[in-house]
Write an enzyme that holds these catalytic residues in place. Sequence first.
Site, PDB file in Angstrom:
ATOM      1  N   HIS A   1       1.345  -0.809  -0.346  1.00 56.79           N
ATOM      2  CA  HIS A   1      -0.186   0.088   0.077  1.00 56.79           C
ATOM      3  C   HIS A   1       1.127   1.109   0.246  1.00 56.79           C
ATOM      4  O   HIS A   1      -0.092   1.982  -0.453  1.00 56.79           O
ATOM      5  CB  HIS A   1      -0.986  -0.065   1.392  1.00 56.79           C
ATOM      6  CG  HIS A   1      -1.845  -1.110   0.863  1.00 56.79           C
ATOM      7  ND1 HIS A   1      -3.023  -1.492   0.428  1.00 56.79           N
ATOM      8  CD2 HIS A   1      -2.461  -1.624   2.261  1.00 56.79           C
ATOM      9  CE1 HIS A   1      -3.541  -2.668   0.486  1.00 56.79           C
ATOM     10  NE2 HIS A   1      -2.989  -2.877   2.050  1.00 56.79           N
TER      11      HIS A   1
ATOM     12  N   ASP B   1      -4.715 -12.540   4.989  1.00 58.72           N
ATOM     13  CA  ASP B   1      -6.176 -11.246   5.478  1.00 58.72           C
ATOM     14  C   ASP B   1      -7.490 -12.181   4.310  1.00 58.72           C
ATOM     15  O   ASP B   1      -8.330 -11.738   4.978  1.00 58.72           O
ATOM     16  CB  ASP B   1      -6.422 -10.310   5.712  1.00 58.72           C
ATOM     17  CG  ASP B   1      -4.768  -9.336   4.305  1.00 58.72           C
ATOM     18  OD1 ASP B   1      -5.037 -10.533   3.104  1.00 58.72           O
ATOM     19  OD2 ASP B   1      -4.656  -8.261   4.645  1.00 58.72           O
TER      20      ASP B   1
ATOM     21  N   HIS C   1      -6.864  -6.942   0.465  1.00 58.56           N
ATOM     22  CA  HIS C   1      -7.229  -5.398  -0.224  1.00 58.56           C
ATOM     23  C   HIS C   1      -6.040  -5.177  -0.730  1.00 58.56           C
ATOM     24  O   HIS C   1      -5.312  -6.084  -1.463  1.00 58.56           O
ATOM     25  CB  HIS C   1      -6.870  -4.846   0.769  1.00 58.56           C
ATOM     26  CG  HIS C   1      -6.676  -4.557   2.564  1.00 58.56           C
ATOM     27  ND1 HIS C   1      -5.926  -5.804   3.579  1.00 58.56           N
ATOM     28  CD2 HIS C   1      -7.450  -4.594   2.794  1.00 58.56           C
ATOM     29  CE1 HIS C   1      -6.980  -5.197   4.404  1.00 58.56           C
ATOM     30  NE2 HIS C   1      -7.731  -4.626   4.555  1.00 58.56           N
TER      31      HIS C   1
END
Length: 393
Positions: free
Chosen positions: A132, A257, A170
């Site tokens: 990120h 995740d 994500h």
Amino acid sequence: MGDRVGAAVVWDPALLGYDLGGDHPFNPVRLELTMRLSRALGVLDGVEPVAPEPAGDAEIGRVHRPDYVAAVREAPMASWDVGHGLGTSDNPVFDQMHAASALVVGGSLAAARCIAEGRADRAVNLAGGLHHAMPDRAAGFCVYNDCAVAISWLLDNGFDRIAYLDVDVHHGDGVQTVFSDDPRVLTVSLHQHPATLWPGTGSVTELGGPGAQGTSVNVPLSPGTKDAEWLRAFHATVPSLLGAFRPQVLVTQCGVDTHVEDPLADLALTVDGHREIYRTLRDLAEQYTDGKWLVMGGGGYELLRVVPRSWTHLLATVLDRDIPVETSVPVDWATTVRKLSPDVVLPSVMGDGVDVAFQRWGGGREQPVDTVIRDVRRAVFPLHGLDPDDPRD
């Protein structure tokens, strides 16, 4: 496989220094417990870890702006708001932040060098995967983007077509941003739908810059997606794109995740599903990149029950030492975990007892995930000379 060069595992306990502190979900205990579990199961027998060196400013500067690197370096001593996304609840300032972050980048660079120099066809840095981080700011627990730095380095050291596959829950937004205008890098991210999860990007319509249309690929999946649906979507999109793009090395971010027990997201995969994903990635590297496979960790916040088992399977897959899911969790390892968390209920085996068989896309009955499969194929496949409606493509 007779001339297969070995696999490299990048590790040093100093990598545990990337610690955002307190009760922050990105806790390095998950790495420590993964390495302990891998050793207890014999996965790392005879493996001499590659110890990384911290990345220098020139290497970090492949991706990050000098003023941002300076802010990271100064932040622990600063008494003012340093900006750049630092000092937030997601990215708190911590002691030795620059040094710890530079070591993570150095880990992924060490793994990349092993491949580029022919010392290994596969290399893994579990501490990496900080996908990120943006050129001028920290984001999503990530200070420096080791994935993007390693890809940039590979582009300058013998490779000119690189595929990046991101299976974290994500969106791999930082890596996509860095290479969105670079036709040499194909970034593919499968993630929870951006309308339902941070960072809110990664829609099907994000295809890359004007000179690189089709090299940003996003597969947004609905909350509750299970192993079979995830695998159906993956196989309906990724292998065909790799075949068309013809990468020389496969770089993967393997966040876990996506697990049904993860506290920060809403997909419903299992450890068995993760193991199947890793085996699929290995197969794709064999098929499309002559076995060259650079592996990073990533997210994963069920620190005791999920991450150590999933990433032990990842290490085992990289090393061709696959562990059956019915393998018992070693008693000594479980005892260690209970000392850390006396109330934890640990699984007794290395899987979750789930059948990961799936139906391939094309023909047969419709499934809810087929809507996004069709959207992705229709948006991206024509840009690679592929037929979005032909299951053979």
